[in-house]
Design an enzyme around this catalytic site. Sequence first.
Site, short mmCIF file in Angstrom:
data_model
loop_
_atom_site.label_atom_id
_atom_site.label_comp_id
_atom_site.label_asym_id
_atom_site.label_seq_id
_atom_site.Cartn_x
_atom_site.Cartn_y
_atom_site.Cartn_z
N MET A 1 0.82 -1.21 0.00
CA MET A 1 0.00 0.00 0.00
C MET A 1 0.86 1.27 0.00
O MET A 1 0.55 2.22 -0.72
CB MET A 1 -0.94 0.00 1.21
CG MET A 1 -1.91 -1.18 1.24
SD MET A 1 -2.87 -1.36 -0.29
CE MET A 1 -3.97 0.04 -0.17
N HIS B 1 10.82 6.20 16.55
CA HIS B 1 9.48 6.15 15.95
C HIS B 1 8.69 5.05 16.66
O HIS B 1 8.57 3.94 16.18
CB HIS B 1 9.61 5.85 14.45
CG HIS B 1 8.30 5.86 13.72
ND1 HIS B 1 7.42 6.90 13.78
CD2 HIS B 1 7.74 4.93 12.89
CE1 HIS B 1 6.37 6.63 13.02
NE2 HIS B 1 6.54 5.43 12.48
N GLY C 1 4.05 1.44 -1.05
CA GLY C 1 4.79 1.44 -2.31
C GLY C 1 3.97 1.97 -3.47
O GLY C 1 4.44 2.80 -4.26
#
Length: 320
Positions: A13, A176, A15
């Site tokens: 998704m 993150h 990419g």
Amino acid sequence: MARNKIALIGSGMIGGTLAHLAGLKELGDIVLFDIADGIPQGKGLDIAQSSPVEGFDANLTGASDYSAIEGADVCIVTAGVPRKPGMSRDDLLGINLKVMEQVGAGIKKYAPNAFVICITNPLDAMVWALQKFSGLPANKVVGMAGVLDSSRFRLFLAKEFNVSVQDVTAFVLGGHGDTMVPLARYSTVGGIPLTDLVTMGWVTKERLEEIIQRTRDGGAEIVGLLKTGSAYYAPAASAIEMAESYLKDKKRVLPCAAHLTGQYGVKDMYVGVPTVIGAGGVERVIEIDLNKTEKEAFDKSVAAVAGLCEACINIAPALK
């Protein structure tokens, strides 16, 4: 003049969204790569067929052999397994580390001069491993995290204050993950620091802390809603902003997971910090002053990333 070449390693998704955005911005010709044969070719053809309607010129191709990325100017890596509800980013470490080893070898062989942006989670550990597996200079390998986390923070603040997102700046440091450090003191609305807005009565400290926590949980909130995958529009847009700054030598000040060599007291690790991205890759790491509370939160985040890197070494001792 030859167009730039952008290799998208992983055609899920994110990419596919990356390919569409890179085409719309005419950043260069685009190669979608994936080991699942047919997926990159199909998505490449589909997006290419939108180009006459949307008015952009770019060659889009798909491939399942690493030779297709040869000579790429930029590689954006999304390959790996996405999160599912109940999973943390860290749960993906073992599976995605093996993927990074394969990707690193492919980049080393076919695109050693590329600027590499890693999106695969757990981000800070995966970009660290990818740089070591690829052997590329550390300033040419970077992780996409801070732009996304800051964008989420900016959106939540804009909604809270009922102002344009364009007038909100936000700073997020650290890893993150759950220990990221959104910095209210360095975040502004129309140039006014959030700490001043608290004094002015625009928002309470408690409400601001709720917004900060929602930012930390931003990815998990989307995973919980989608149930079958993780975010892709905002991560793709964030990576494209970084790629564009590199390709056009814009020298944007962007927060991202960069390799530290002593800045903030951290050595040989990738952690989210403000950077300048230009034609030289990460051209500068900006060190900002942190107060005691901020430094403690940042150090806690760094420790969490260090733990993930140690776990990587236990799985792949060659990383040491």
